[in-house]
Scaffold this motif. Structure first.
Motif, PDB file in Angstrom:
ATOM      1  N   ARG A   1       0.839  -1.198   0.000  1.00 33.05           N
ATOM      2  CA  ARG A   1       0.000   0.000   0.000  1.00 33.05           C
ATOM      3  C   ARG A   1       0.869   1.241   0.000  1.00 33.05           C
ATOM      4  NH1 ARG A   1      -2.630  -2.025   4.737  1.00 33.05           N
ATOM      5  NH2 ARG A   1      -3.861  -3.833   4.096  1.00 33.05           N
ATOM      6  N   TYR A   2       0.645   2.090  -0.989  1.00 33.51           N
ATOM      7  CA  TYR A   2       1.324   3.377  -1.033  1.00 33.51           C
ATOM      8  C   TYR A   2       0.274   4.439  -0.791  1.00 33.51           C
ATOM      9  CZ  TYR A   2       3.925   7.380  -2.739  1.00 33.51           C
ATOM     10  OH  TYR A   2       4.522   8.605  -2.833  1.00 33.51           O
ATOM     11  N   ARG A   3       0.432   5.218   0.265  1.00 39.58           N
ATOM     12  CA  ARG A   3      -0.573   6.200   0.676  1.00 39.58           C
ATOM     13  C   ARG A   3      -1.958   5.567   0.699  1.00 39.58           C
ATOM     14  NH1 ARG A   3       0.675  11.809  -0.484  1.00 39.58           N
ATOM     15  NH2 ARG A   3       2.859  12.010  -0.978  1.00 39.58           N
ATOM     16  N   GLY A   4      -2.021   4.359   1.233  1.00 45.99           N
ATOM     17  CA  GLY A   4      -3.314   3.724   1.424  1.00 45.99           C
ATOM     18  C   GLY A   4      -3.841   2.958   0.232  1.00 45.99           C
ATOM     19  N   ARG A   5      -3.191   3.110  -0.944  1.00 46.48           N
ATOM     20  CA  ARG A   5      -3.712   2.415  -2.115  1.00 46.48           C
ATOM     21  C   ARG A   5      -2.852   1.195  -2.446  1.00 46.48           C
ATOM     22  NH1 ARG A   5      -4.729   4.476  -8.227  1.00 46.48           N
ATOM     23  NH2 ARG A   5      -5.280   2.396  -8.977  1.00 46.48           N
TER      24      ARG A   5
END
Lengths: 546, 329
Positions: free
Chosen positions: A351-355
């Motif tokens: 997950r990068y910044r939640g995505r």
């Protein structure tokens, strides 16, 4: 009582032709070097790359003969005048009186022949009357002596069937075969993991005590020398800068160069300088930038499948540095490549910044590419030799497609200055730069698209200690000024400690220990971490001997 | 290893199938009447009709091709008017111009080409690796310069020049050898060898230049490797260094290339065969192309193509045997 020295080097100079044309002149690799070694004594020759330390070591066995190098001065080993010896005399000396252990144990053995046969061959060169059977028995005996388990059977293995440590043991066994009086070891542990390095250095100590042979150890690593030799000779640009007993050179160095060298050596016991909390980019308020959950990467399929990274979970917060340490094959590079999505994970979430970007297609990844960057280990092969460095740095900017040509050129110049290079070097090519400068170019390229996170995969392991210190300092500055998050992958525990807020220890594709860097270093919980830290060579001779 | 060979064999089969399909298509689907071409210029309309019938040219293209493949695998029966001619597998059809089965023509020609290829390979291996090793070991000396020059001259001289030179020297001027005429090995081995001597020399010389260069560079590369330095540092003499440690690594690519080249001799030795009047495959190809004897051309291309594909597999296997680090998967 005066005893004849084992090695006497007097006014040794070695020059190489600078080019095929004699008019190109000569490059002086070793310049007026003199030292002696008493029988059974041990000397460490240390210096950075290009200091001439290996060239000097080669001269001890007359290995420059026939290469076009010019050797002046005198070298005497156990009464043999190396310079005056005829070819037959030189062959008797090599392996019989003085034996050499080389750096890269894989390429230094004949890939086509069984390890035992190679040792047996060397034995028969020096013991003409020995039968094949006796030579083979001797090979098994020395392989057993250097700690190869089941030596008689393993003697029939080819080098590629041995591990790195076993190969180096085999090379040492070859050196032992003819009971030489002097062992010359050229960077014998540089290609090895720390724990294996500690074993090999221990073995060398033992063998010296047992056989009374002299040792000349050539190394760039002062820590390696500190634990293994009694005397130290520091070389720079082909000359001896300082020479004396180990304790004196390390404890009270007289020369500035030695002091600088010692100061640049990263120390595993030194805490990282405290950083003000503010510049950590709000690491405290749970600013998670990148999060890996159960990340797995499998290579191969069926029976041969290997999980290079096996369910690793890791978080990187904004502005912090996560150090990843582990030995070769621990999966740290594979993990690093997955974190910037150069590799697609087989399973798990990234997950990068939640995505979750773990399973995104190349096209969908495009917007994230500029935010996740990587700095590679080898500054030579990671830059295209046929493109100017400016072009290389401009590539990611062009790929992002946001800036015009003029803006890109301006930005590249700014970046060059930011990493400490001359803005005018835009049109120069990689071969015109030193290793450290090339790594700066690699960093500039990673910085170009204004990333949020940079994964540095062994960014300084190909560099000399003084250059290493400069590059590490640069990375620290950049992080402070730009609020970058760094994932710093390295096998060198001391370097990692210098830069890391948090530390992850990997082994066999899994994380075995994780925590704030200082607490992991000062109070390691996992036995593997404890072993790893214990194996790190230390600079203090008193401690090293213990 | 077995799995590797099976996979490679399957791949080779696919390559040969594509090859035959392309050749078949080129000759039989191309404009012009294939029946007339195959039959030859002196055919009357009846004969042409019969050829059309036998090649099933009236059927759809894929059926024609299928018949062709069937013939190779299972043989074929051709009706020529009242009688039926049986053509055993592998059957490449009939040469109407020669009134002969194509397979028989190939079998007749094979020994000459095989003799040429085997002997030439021996020459290029001996000469090529020999001079290559010599010039690697005497680097920088006069020997190397002379050898380099000779190699260059060898590559640059076409076989019809060097062959002519050899013929003039040994047959006309010195009169040491009779003008070569092919004698089958099974008839008289001694005469076979005497007559093949010049063709072997001509083709071998031409090819050996390539091997000199390959051997030289791969020997120099091997000599620069770290493990050679190790043994030098242990007092092993130069002669055993080369014989025991360097040679094996250096000849691995030579062996592999030789195997591949041997395969290509079955189509590429045309000039040598023509020069020395050897009744070989290459000659057959040239003659049948000239007279547009389509069934023969298709057959020769199929056979030479197969030889090249098989030789390349053999080359890869030999390479892996010579260099144990190469894993065949």
């Amino acid at each position: 009582m005066t005893t004849e020295p084992l090695v006497a080097v007097d006014g040794l100079s070695v020059s190489f032709p600078a080019g095929p044309d004699p008019a190109d002149g000569l490059i002086r690799a070793v310049d007026d070097l003199s030292f002696t070694l008493p029988p059974g004594g041990s000397l460490g020759i240390v210096g950075e790359s290009g200091s001439g330390k290996s060239t000097a070591a080669y001269a001890l066995l007359g290995l420059h003969r026939g290469t076009g190098a010019r050797v002046a001065g005198s070298v005497t080993v156990a009464g043999h005048d190396v310079g005056a010896a005829d070819d037959a005399g030189l062959r008797r000396l090599r392996g019989g009186v003085a034996a050499m252990v080389f750096q890269d144990p894989l390429s230094s053995l004949d890939p086509y022949q069984a390890v035992g046969d190679q040792i047996a061959e060397v034995y028969r060169v020096h013991r003409r009357d020995a039968s094949r059977r006796a030579a083979r028995a001797r090979a098994a005996e020395v392989l057993d002596r250097v700690g190869i388990p089941d030596a008689a059977r393993r003697a029939r293995f080819r080098p590629h069937e041995f591990s790195g440590g076993m190969r180096q043991r085999a090379l040492i066994a070859m050196a032992l075969a003819c009971e030489p009086r002097l062992l010359v070891a050229d960077e014998p542990t540089t290609a090895l993991d720390v724990t294996v390095q500690a074993q090999i250095l221990g073995l060398l100590r033992e063998l010296r005590e047992e056989t009374g042979m002299g040792l000349i150890l050539v190394t760039h690593d002062l820590g390696v020398a500190a634990g293994s030799v009694d005397e130290l000779l520091v070389m720079k640009d082909g000359r001896a800068v300082e020479h004396g007993p180990l304790r004196e050179v390390l404890g009270t160095p007289r020369e500035t160069y030695t002091r600088d060298l010692l100061a640049a050596v990263p120390r595993v016991e030194a805490r990282r300088q405290a950083r003000p909390a503010a510049v950590r980019g709000g690491a405290d308020d749970d600013g998670v930038l990148l999060e890996a959950v159960g990340l797995t990467r499998r290579f191969g399929r069926g029976k041969r499948a290997v999980d290079a990274v096996d369910e690793v979970s890791l978080t990187v917060r904004a502005g912090e540095t996560v150090g990843v340490v582990g030995e070769s094959g621990s999966g740290k590079t594979t993990l690093g490549r997955m974190l910037v999505r150069l590799l697609e994970p087989t399973a798990g979430e990234l997950r990068y910044r939640g995505r979750d970007i773990g399973g995104l297609k190349e096209r969908e990844l495009r917007p994230f590419r500029s935010e996740l960057q990587m700095v590679f280990q080898d500054p030579v092969s990671s830059l295209n030799p046929r493109r100017s460095i400016g072009e290389s740095i401009a590539d990611p900017l062009r790929a992002a497609g946001k800036l015009g040509d003029h803006q890109i050129t301006a930005r590249v110049r700014e970046l060059l200055e930011r990493v400490g290079l001359d803005a005018g070097s835009y049109h120069r090519y990689p071969h015109e730069f030193s290793g450290g400068q090339r790594q700066r170019v690699g960093i500039a390229r990673a910085l170009a698209p204004e990333p949020k996170l940079i994964v540095c995969d062994e960014p300084v392991s190909a560099l000399d200690v003084t250059t290493q210190a400069q590059v590490v300092r640069l990375l620290g500055e950049l992080q402070r000024d730009l609020g970058l998050s760094l994932v710093f992958i390295a096998h060198d525990l001391a370097v990692v400690r210098q830069v890391s807020d948090r530390l992850v220890v990997m082994r066999g594709g899994r994380i075995v220990e994780e925590g704030p860097a200082d607490s992991v270093y000062e109070d390691p919980r996992h036995p593997y971490t404890q072993g790893l830290l214990a194996a790190v060579p230390v600079l203090e001779p008193a401690e090293a001997a213990a | 290893m077995t799995g590797y060979l099976l996979r490679r064999a399957a791949g080779a089969l696919a390559v040969v199938l594509v090859l035959t399909a392309v050749v078949y298509a080129t000759f039989y689907i191309a404009p012009g009447d294939p029946a007339r071409l195959a039959c030859g210029p002196r055919c009357n309309p009846e004969q042409i009709a019969q050829v059309r019938e036998q090649l099933s040219l009236g059927d759809p293209v894929y059926t024609q091709y299928w018949h062709f493949l069937q013939g190779i695998l299972a043989g074929h029966d051709y009706s020529t008017g009242a009688e039926v001619v049986h053509c055993d597998a592998p059957c490449f059809g009939l040469s109407y111009q020669n009134n002969q089965q194509v397979t028989d023509m190939l079998v007749e020609r094979l020994p000459a080409t095989a003799s040429l290829a085997v002997g030439a390979m021996a020459v290029w291996l001996l000469l090529g690796t020999g001079t290559g090793l010599l010039s690697a070991l005497r680097r920088g000396g006069i020997t190397e310069r002379v050898l380099t020059w000779l190699t260059l001259a060898g590559t640059a001289t076409p076989v019809f020049i060097s062959g002519l030179g050899l013929l003039m020297l040994f047959c006309t001027y010195l009169e040491w050898l009779p003008f070569p005429s092919y004698v089958p090995l099974t008839d008289d081995p001694e005469q076979w060898a005497w007559n093949m001597l010049l063709p072997w020399a001509a083709l071998g010389l031409l090819e050996s230049a390539k091997y000199t260069r390959l051997t030289r560079s791969s020997m120099l590369e091997t000599l620069a490797e770290d493990h050679i330095r190790t043994f030098r540092a242990y007092g092993v003499g130069e002669r055993s260094l080369v014989a025991r440690h360097a040679l094996r690594g250096a000849v691995a690519p030579v062996i592999a290339l030789s195997a591949a080249d041997f395969g290509s001799m079955f189509g590429n030795a045309v000039l040598t065969e023509m020069m020395f009047g050897l009744p070989g495959i290459g000659q057959l190809l040239v003659n049948s192309t000239k007279s547009l004897d389509l069934p023969v051309v298709v057959a020769v291309v199929t056979v030479t193509g197969t030889a090249v594909v098989v030789a390349n597999i053999v080359a890869d296997v030999l390479y892996a045997v010579a260099d144990r680090r190469v894993a065949l998967r």
